[in-house]
Design a protein around this motif. Sequence first.
Motif, PDB file in Angstrom:
ATOM      1  N   ILE A  49       0.836  -1.209   0.000  1.00  0.00           N
ATOM      2  CA  ILE A  49       0.000   0.000   0.000  1.00  0.00           C
ATOM      3  C   ILE A  49       0.867   1.254   0.000  1.00  0.00           C
ATOM      4  O   ILE A  49       0.613   2.213  -0.745  1.00  0.00           O
ATOM      5  CB  ILE A  49      -0.952  -0.013   1.210  1.00  0.00           C
ATOM      6  N   ALA A  50       1.925   1.246   0.825  1.00  0.00           N
ATOM      7  CA  ALA A  50       2.819   2.402   0.890  1.00  0.00           C
ATOM      8  C   ALA A  50       3.483   2.662  -0.459  1.00  0.00           C
ATOM      9  O   ALA A  50       3.608   3.822  -0.893  1.00  0.00           O
ATOM     10  CB  ALA A  50       3.877   2.185   1.968  1.00  0.00           C
ATOM     11  N   ILE A  51       3.919   1.593  -1.146  1.00  0.00           N
ATOM     12  CA  ILE A  51       4.546   1.751  -2.461  1.00  0.00           C
ATOM     13  C   ILE A  51       3.556   2.328  -3.465  1.00  0.00           C
ATOM     14  O   ILE A  51       3.865   3.276  -4.196  1.00  0.00           O
ATOM     15  CB  ILE A  51       5.104   0.401  -2.954  1.00  0.00           C
ATOM     16  N   ASN A  52       2.358   1.756  -3.531  1.00  0.00           N
ATOM     17  CA  ASN A  52       1.356   2.242  -4.483  1.00  0.00           C
ATOM     18  C   ASN A  52       0.975   3.692  -4.209  1.00  0.00           C
ATOM     19  O   ASN A  52       0.813   4.486  -5.140  1.00  0.00           O
ATOM     20  CB  ASN A  52       0.114   1.351  -4.445  1.00  0.00           C
ATOM     21  N   ALA A  53       0.821   4.032  -2.936  1.00  0.00           N
ATOM     22  CA  ALA A  53       0.462   5.405  -2.585  1.00  0.00           C
ATOM     23  C   ALA A  53       1.566   6.374  -2.983  1.00  0.00           C
ATOM     24  O   ALA A  53       1.304   7.482  -3.468  1.00  0.00           O
ATOM     25  CB  ALA A  53       0.170   5.504  -1.090  1.00  0.00           C
ATOM     26  N   LYS A  54       2.816   5.957  -2.780  1.00  0.00           N
ATOM     27  CA  LYS A  54       3.959   6.790  -3.178  1.00  0.00           C
ATOM     28  C   LYS A  54       3.961   7.016  -4.683  1.00  0.00           C
ATOM     29  O   LYS A  54       4.170   8.137  -5.164  1.00  0.00           O
ATOM     30  CB  LYS A  54       5.257   6.115  -2.731  1.00  0.00           C
ATOM     31  N   LYS A  55       3.731   5.955  -5.443  1.00  0.00           N
ATOM     32  CA  LYS A  55       3.700   6.084  -6.900  1.00  0.00           C
ATOM     33  C   LYS A  55       2.580   7.010  -7.350  1.00  0.00           C
ATOM     34  O   LYS A  55       2.735   7.776  -8.319  1.00  0.00           O
ATOM     35  CB  LYS A  55       3.523   4.700  -7.546  1.00  0.00           C
ATOM     36  N   LEU A  56       1.454   6.950  -6.671  1.00  0.00           N
ATOM     37  CA  LEU A  56       0.320   7.808  -7.021  1.00  0.00           C
ATOM     38  C   LEU A  56       0.565   9.265  -6.637  1.00  0.00           C
ATOM     39  O   LEU A  56      -0.113  10.154  -7.132  1.00  0.00           O
ATOM     40  CB  LEU A  56      -0.952   7.289  -6.349  1.00  0.00           C
ATOM     41  N   GLY A  57       1.524   9.509  -5.739  1.00  0.00           N
ATOM     42  CA  GLY A  57       1.922  10.886  -5.495  1.00  0.00           C
ATOM     43  C   GLY A  57       1.687  11.439  -4.116  1.00  0.00           C
ATOM     44  O   GLY A  57       1.627  12.662  -3.950  1.00  0.00           O
ATOM     45  N   VAL A  58       1.575  10.574  -3.081  1.00  0.00           N
ATOM     46  CA  VAL A  58       1.458  11.095  -1.721  1.00  0.00           C
ATOM     47  C   VAL A  58       2.653  10.637  -0.896  1.00  0.00           C
ATOM     48  O   VAL A  58       3.409   9.753  -1.289  1.00  0.00           O
ATOM     49  CB  VAL A  58       0.134  10.681  -1.033  1.00  0.00           C
ATOM     50  N   ASN A  59       2.814  11.234   0.271  1.00  0.00           N
ATOM     51  CA  ASN A  59       3.948  10.967   1.148  1.00  0.00           C
ATOM     52  C   ASN A  59       3.608   9.814   2.082  1.00  0.00           C
ATOM     53  O   ASN A  59       2.904   9.994   3.065  1.00  0.00           O
ATOM     54  CB  ASN A  59       4.269  12.242   1.940  1.00  0.00           C
ATOM     55  N   SER A  60       4.088   8.618   1.769  1.00  0.00           N
ATOM     56  CA  SER A  60       3.770   7.424   2.562  1.00  0.00           C
ATOM     57  C   SER A  60       5.009   6.938   3.303  1.00  0.00           C
ATOM     58  O   SER A  60       6.146   7.152   2.867  1.00  0.00           O
ATOM     59  CB  SER A  60       3.217   6.313   1.673  1.00  0.00           C
ATOM     60  N   LEU A  61       4.781   6.254   4.416  1.00  0.00           N
ATOM     61  CA  LEU A  61       5.880   5.790   5.262  1.00  0.00           C
ATOM     62  C   LEU A  61       5.509   4.455   5.895  1.00  0.00           C
ATOM     63  O   LEU A  61       4.598   4.384   6.719  1.00  0.00           O
ATOM     64  CB  LEU A  61       6.157   6.818   6.359  1.00  0.00           C
ATOM     65  N   PRO A  62       6.195   3.348   5.520  1.00  0.00           N
ATOM     66  CA  PRO A  62       5.909   2.059   6.150  1.00  0.00           C
ATOM     67  C   PRO A  62       6.643   1.906   7.482  1.00  0.00           C
ATOM     68  O   PRO A  62       7.796   2.325   7.625  1.00  0.00           O
ATOM     69  CB  PRO A  62       6.417   1.043   5.123  1.00  0.00           C
ATOM     70  N   ILE A  63       5.966   1.291   8.451  1.00  0.00           N
ATOM     71  CA  ILE A  63       6.532   0.974   9.759  1.00  0.00           C
ATOM     72  C   ILE A  63       6.546  -0.545   9.873  1.00  0.00           C
ATOM     73  O   ILE A  63       5.482  -1.187   9.859  1.00  0.00           O
ATOM     74  CB  ILE A  63       5.692   1.566  10.912  1.00  0.00           C
ATOM     75  N   ARG A 304       0.883   8.233 -11.879  1.00  0.00           N
ATOM     76  CA  ARG A 304       0.576   9.307 -10.953  1.00  0.00           C
ATOM     77  C   ARG A 304      -0.942   9.462 -10.874  1.00  0.00           C
ATOM     78  O   ARG A 304      -1.688   9.084 -11.781  1.00  0.00           O
ATOM     79  CB  ARG A 304       1.209  10.622 -11.404  1.00  0.00           C
ATOM     80  N   TYR A 305      -1.381  10.024  -9.760  1.00  0.00           N
ATOM     81  CA  TYR A 305      -2.813  10.206  -9.500  1.00  0.00           C
ATOM     82  C   TYR A 305      -3.514  10.904 -10.663  1.00  0.00           C
ATOM     83  O   TYR A 305      -4.577  10.468 -11.122  1.00  0.00           O
ATOM     84  CB  TYR A 305      -2.962  11.015  -8.208  1.00  0.00           C
ATOM     85  N   GLU A 306      -2.920  11.992 -11.162  1.00  0.00           N
ATOM     86  CA  GLU A 306      -3.560  12.773 -12.225  1.00  0.00           C
ATOM     87  C   GLU A 306      -3.735  11.946 -13.499  1.00  0.00           C
ATOM     88  O   GLU A 306      -4.757  12.048 -14.194  1.00  0.00           O
ATOM     89  CB  GLU A 306      -2.733  14.025 -12.520  1.00  0.00           C
ATOM     90  N   GLU A 307      -2.757  11.107 -13.808  1.00  0.00           N
ATOM     91  CA  GLU A 307      -2.842  10.244 -14.996  1.00  0.00           C
ATOM     92  C   GLU A 307      -3.890   9.165 -14.804  1.00  0.00           C
ATOM     93  O   GLU A 307      -4.610   8.797 -15.749  1.00  0.00           O
ATOM     94  CB  GLU A 307      -1.479   9.622 -15.269  1.00  0.00           C
TER      95      GLU A 307
END
Length: 314
Positions: A49-63, A304-307
């Motif tokens: 989920i963190a990887i996909n969210a990062k690719k889509l363009g938000v700041n994600s951080l896995p713990i 990216r999210y916009e695409e």
Amino acid sequence: MYDKINFDNKIYDLLTIGELLIDMISNEFSEKFSCNSYIRKFGGSPSNIAINAKKLGVNSLPISCVGNDGFGDFLISSLEKENVDTSQIIRSKSPTSMVVLTRSKETPIPIFYRGADYQIKYTPTLDEKIKNSKIVHFSSWPISKKQSREVIERVIKTAKESSTLIGFDPNYHKDLWEEENGTSLMKSMIKYTDFIKPSEDDAERLFGKDNPENQIKKFFDLGAKLVVMTLGKDGVIVSDGVNSEKFDTLATNVVDVTGAGDAFWAGFYVGLIKGRNVIDSVKVGLAASAFKLRYVGAISPMPRYEELIKEFII
């Protein structure tokens, strides 16, 4: 609850907490683990989920936590290649956790080998990250062991005190639990969460067989605030306990279903963070899932999210 969410201005968009592990998947199809060769793959829903969210363009951080071994090196390297912040992936003397799966034309039965995944710790740094995040997401893996469940309980408390919204993936597997009352412990977490996204299989493992509408009601009976139930090829139902809406899948080309649920989670969260209301964010989740289904593996190209929203016109 269907309205747009006005988030506080925080440093992090999304924190994901839970398993980061090796998926060892067989080369051949078999129903009895009679295969001779297996392939190492990156695994762990929260990190997907963190990887996909990062690719889509938000700041994600896995713990998460991995072993101080070659598998741990591989997992951290895989995250770094996706430009995901790995500063909160800790290393343990315990070996990196693993799931062994034999390819099957039916639902595959996993074998779990657990080591480092539940060695996560509640630190001052984690406390600061939660307070400065818009959404924190966790899976059932860390609540299946007492040590890591106590961490999640503190995470929930801090999130509630900090106006950080909470998402919960109820991916219950009996074999993960050291206690006999695993389903009861799972159910006790639901009332603390803002979003829960069960699949039909997740709901059946928790409640037994029933139709989706009845299953959704059971989540609300336990205190859920928003339920998004994914139905595979039949789409998704979203409900706030009063109103429910069903949406068809956006997928037209299905190559591999692995990781489709994680892609949906990422799209849904990104939609919310980008300022869409809940219904429109569900549509972003469906678009992200449909895009992932075109590719083999849990980690696949993601625009990216916009695409994404341009292609699926949402």
